[in-house]
Design a protein around this motif. Structure first.
Motif, mmCIF file in Angstrom:
data_model
loop_
_atom_site.group_PDB
_atom_site.id
_atom_site.type_symbol
_atom_site.label_atom_id
_atom_site.label_comp_id
_atom_site.label_asym_id
_atom_site.label_seq_id
_atom_site.Cartn_x
_atom_site.Cartn_y
_atom_site.Cartn_z
ATOM 1 N N PRO A 100 0.848 -1.210 0.000
ATOM 2 C CA PRO A 100 0.000 0.000 0.000
ATOM 3 C C PRO A 100 0.874 1.247 0.000
ATOM 4 C CG PRO A 100 0.068 -0.962 2.178
ATOM 5 C CD PRO A 100 0.762 -1.943 1.260
ATOM 6 N N PRO A 101 0.327 2.326 -0.487
ATOM 7 C CA PRO A 101 1.093 3.594 -0.460
ATOM 8 C C PRO A 101 1.317 4.032 0.984
ATOM 9 C CG PRO A 101 -1.194 4.003 -1.030
ATOM 10 C CD PRO A 101 -1.018 2.508 -1.032
ATOM 11 N N PRO A 102 2.320 4.867 1.227
ATOM 12 C CA PRO A 102 2.561 5.337 2.604
ATOM 13 C C PRO A 102 1.379 6.140 3.128
ATOM 14 C CG PRO A 102 3.829 6.618 1.017
ATOM 15 C CD PRO A 102 3.254 5.463 0.260
ATOM 16 N N PRO A 103 1.129 6.109 4.439
ATOM 17 C CA PRO A 103 -0.004 6.875 5.001
ATOM 18 C C PRO A 103 0.222 8.369 4.832
ATOM 19 C CG PRO A 103 1.392 6.047 6.752
ATOM 20 C CD PRO A 103 1.880 5.414 5.483
ATOM 21 N N PRO A 104 -0.853 9.123 4.793
ATOM 22 C CA PRO A 104 -0.699 10.586 4.664
ATOM 23 C C PRO A 104 0.008 11.153 5.886
ATOM 24 C CG PRO A 104 -2.954 10.014 5.248
ATOM 25 C CD PRO A 104 -2.241 8.728 4.929
ATOM 26 N N PRO A 105 0.670 12.312 5.734
ATOM 27 C CA PRO A 105 1.365 12.910 6.884
ATOM 28 C C PRO A 105 0.385 13.277 7.988
ATOM 29 C CG PRO A 105 1.246 14.456 5.063
ATOM 30 C CD PRO A 105 0.800 13.134 4.520
ATOM 31 N N LEU A 106 0.874 13.185 9.231
ATOM 32 C CA LEU A 106 0.025 13.518 10.376
ATOM 33 C C LEU A 106 -0.278 15.014 10.390
ATOM 34 C CD1 LEU A 106 1.783 11.446 13.173
ATOM 35 C CD2 LEU A 106 -0.249 10.827 11.857
ATOM 36 N N PRO A 107 -1.465 15.391 10.864
ATOM 37 C CA PRO A 107 -1.759 16.827 10.993
ATOM 38 C C PRO A 107 -0.858 17.453 12.037
ATOM 39 C CG PRO A 107 -3.450 15.508 12.079
ATOM 40 C CD PRO A 107 -2.569 14.546 11.321
ATOM 41 N N PRO A 108 -0.673 18.762 11.966
ATOM 42 C CA PRO A 108 0.192 19.418 12.950
ATOM 43 C C PRO A 108 -0.373 19.266 14.357
ATOM 44 C CG PRO A 108 -1.065 21.044 11.719
ATOM 45 C CD PRO A 108 -1.271 19.728 11.044
ATOM 46 N N PRO A 109 0.478 19.327 15.395
ATOM 47 C CA PRO A 109 -0.006 19.231 16.778
ATOM 48 C C PRO A 109 -1.027 20.316 17.081
ATOM 49 C CG PRO A 109 2.381 19.095 16.694
ATOM 50 C CD PRO A 109 1.929 19.484 15.330
ATOM 51 N N PRO B 176 -1.979 8.765 15.512
ATOM 52 C CA PRO B 176 -1.807 8.151 14.192
ATOM 53 C C PRO B 176 -2.873 7.086 13.961
ATOM 54 C CG PRO B 176 -0.229 7.241 15.743
ATOM 55 C CD PRO B 176 -0.949 8.345 16.458
ATOM 56 N N PRO B 177 -3.152 6.764 12.693
ATOM 57 C CA PRO B 177 -4.129 5.680 12.439
ATOM 58 C C PRO B 177 -3.602 4.353 12.971
ATOM 59 C CG PRO B 177 -2.981 6.323 10.418
ATOM 60 C CD PRO B 177 -2.614 7.335 11.474
ATOM 61 N N LEU B 178 -4.530 3.493 13.405
ATOM 62 C CA LEU B 178 -4.135 2.218 13.987
ATOM 63 C C LEU B 178 -3.430 1.325 12.973
ATOM 64 C CD1 LEU B 178 -7.280 1.477 16.187
ATOM 65 C CD2 LEU B 178 -5.065 2.457 16.875
ATOM 66 N N MET B 179 -3.959 1.220 11.721
ATOM 67 C CA MET B 179 -3.285 0.456 10.675
ATOM 68 C C MET B 179 -3.755 0.999 9.339
ATOM 69 S SD MET B 179 -5.240 -3.208 10.441
ATOM 70 C CE MET B 179 -4.567 -3.695 11.991
ATOM 71 N N PRO B 180 -2.887 0.941 8.329
ATOM 72 C CA PRO B 180 -3.309 1.452 7.029
ATOM 73 C C PRO B 180 -4.384 0.578 6.417
ATOM 74 C CG PRO B 180 -1.177 0.375 6.880
ATOM 75 C CD PRO B 180 -1.520 0.455 8.339
ATOM 76 N N GLU B 181 -5.286 1.178 5.694
ATOM 77 C CA GLU B 181 -6.335 0.425 5.025
ATOM 78 C C GLU B 181 -5.739 -0.350 3.842
ATOM 79 O OE1 GLU B 181 -9.393 3.024 3.871
ATOM 80 O OE2 GLU B 181 -9.919 3.625 5.917
ATOM 81 N N PRO B 182 -6.157 -1.589 3.632
ATOM 82 C CA PRO B 182 -5.619 -2.377 2.489
ATOM 83 C C PRO B 182 -6.027 -1.773 1.169
ATOM 84 C CG PRO B 182 -7.471 -3.507 3.481
ATOM 85 C CD PRO B 182 -7.178 -2.339 4.380
ATOM 86 N N LEU B 183 -5.141 -1.925 0.208
ATOM 87 C CA LEU B 183 -5.432 -1.454 -1.136
ATOM 88 C C LEU B 183 -6.282 -2.501 -1.852
ATOM 89 C CD1 LEU B 183 -4.924 0.594 -3.392
ATOM 90 C CD2 LEU B 183 -2.901 -0.740 -4.030
ATOM 91 N N VAL B 184 -7.429 -2.135 -2.311
ATOM 92 C CA VAL B 184 -8.350 -3.054 -3.011
ATOM 93 C C VAL B 184 -8.571 -2.498 -4.394
ATOM 94 C CG1 VAL B 184 -10.626 -4.114 -3.036
ATOM 95 C CG2 VAL B 184 -9.421 -3.745 -0.867
#
Length: 294
Positions: free
Chosen positions: A33-42, A283-291
Motif C-alpha cells: 500500500p502507499p505510505p499513510p498521509p502525513p500527520l496533521p500538525p499538533p 496516528p491511524p491504527l493500521m493502514p487500510e488495504p489497497l483493493v
C-alpha cells in the motif's frame, strides 16, 4: 524438422503464459500500500508558562483614619495625590479560558490629610467646638498577590478578561508630620489637643485582595499586551508614635491609623509565553488495504 521445433517452442511459451498470467494479476493486487498521509500538525490548547510585567497609576479613595489618645472625636477630611506602581510575575495558561499567576509589586504615593477635633460646646476653642490641623506624609507598599483570570474569547486578536486575587500588603507610612491645631477663631482660647511633630515610620502587614477587568491583545502568539483596571484593597496601616516638638503636650502618644486603604489602578502590562503544551493527533491504527476492482 526446424519448423516442428519452432511450433513446439511456441506451444510451450503459450502454455507458460496462460499459466502465469493469473499469478501476475494476483501479484499486482498484492502490491504494497502507499505510505499513510502525513500527520496533521499538533494541536496547541494555549497551555504554558509565562512571565509578566506591569506598570500603572493609582487613585486612592478616602480611607477611614483614626487617631488614638486625643480627647473628643478626631475626623479626617482626606485628600490624597495619586500614586504609581510597578510589578512582575510568573504564571501558567491552563487552557484557552483560564490562567493564573503570582505577582509582586512596589507602590508609592503621597498623602495629605486635613483633620479636626470635635470637642462639643464649652471646650473654649471656637463656637463649633472644633480645632483643625494638617497631616501629610509618604505611603509605600510591597504587595504580593495570587491571581486567577477567565479569558472570555478572542476576536481579531483581542481577548477580554476578568479575574480576582488575594494576598498580602506590607504598608509603610513614613515622614508623616502633624502641623498641630490651628484656631481659625482668634478671639477664642482653646485647649490644644495636639502638638506639632513627626510620626515615626512603621510597616504594617495586612491582608489584601483585588478585582481585575481588562483587554489583552495578541501581538504575536507568544507576546501579549494588556490594558486593565484593578480595584485593590490594601487593608490597614498605621504610623509609629508622634514625636512632639513640645514634649509636654498631652498627645505625644498619638498614632495615626488608616483602615480600608483602597486603590483604583489603571495598568499597562505585557505577557510572554515561554512554553506551550501540545496535544498531538493520534496516528491511524493500521493502514487500510489497497483493493482494486476490475
Amino acid at each position: 524438422m526446424a519448423r516442428s521445433k519452432l511450433h513446439a517452442v511456441v506451444r510451450v511459451a503459450t502454455l507458460v503464459a496462460s499459466i502465469g498470467a493469473p499469478g501476475l494479476a494476483f501479484a499486482a493486487d498484492l502490491l504494497p500500500p502507499p505510505p499513510p498521509p502525513p500527520l496533521p500538525p499538533p494541536v496547541d490548547f494555549a497551555g504554558g508558562w509565562y512571565l509578566r510585567g506591569d506598570v500603572g497609576a493609582s487613585i486612592y479613595t478616602a480611607p477611614k483614619y483614626a487617631v488614638n489618645d486625643i480627647p473628643g472625636t478626631h475626623f479626617f477630611g482626606e485628600a490624597q495625590s495619586g500614586g504609581l506602581f510597578a510589578g512582575v510575575g510568573v504564571g501558567y495558561q491552563f487552557n484557552n479560558f483560564f490562567r493564573a499567576d503570582v505577582t509582586g509589586e512596589y507602590r508609592t504615593a503621597s498623602l495629605r490629610l486635613s483633620s479636626y477635633n470635635d470637642f462639643g460646646s464649652g471646650c473654649g476653642c471656637d463656637p463649633t467646638g472644633r480645632n483643625f490641623n494638617l497631616t501629610s506624609g509618604h505611603y509605600d507598599a510591597a504587595v504580593v498577590l495570587a491571581n486567577g483570570y477567565f479569558d472570555l474569547g478572542t476576536w481579531y486578536g483581542i481577548t477580554p478578561f476578568v479575574g480576582g486575587g488575594v494576598g498580602a500588603a506590607f504598608n509603610y507610612f513614613s515622614g508623616f508630620t502633624d502641623s498641630g491645631v490651628t484656631n481659625f477663631y482668634a478671639p477664642y482660647v482653646y485647649n490644644q489637643p495636639t502638638s506639632p511633630g513627626v510620626f515615626k515610620s512603621k510597616t504594617t502587614e495586612s491582608f489584601a485582595w483585588a478585582l481585575h477587568a481588562g483587554l489583552a491583545y495578541d501581538v504575536t502568539p507568544n507576546f501579549k499586551v494588556e490594558l486593565a483596571y484593578r480595584y485593590l484593597n490594601l487593608g490597614h496601616a498605621q504610623t509609629g508614635v508622634l514625636t512632639c516638638l513640645d514634649a509636654s503636650a498631652p498627645a505625644c502618644t498619638t498614632v495615626l491609623k488608616a483602615k480600608n486603604l483602597e486603590a483604583h489602578d489603571i495598568k499597562l502590562g505585557v505577557r510572554y509565553l515561554i512554553g506551550s503544551a501540545f496535544v498531538p493527533a493520534l496516528p491511524p491504527l493500521m493502514p487500510e488495504p489497497l483493493v482494486r476492482k476490475y
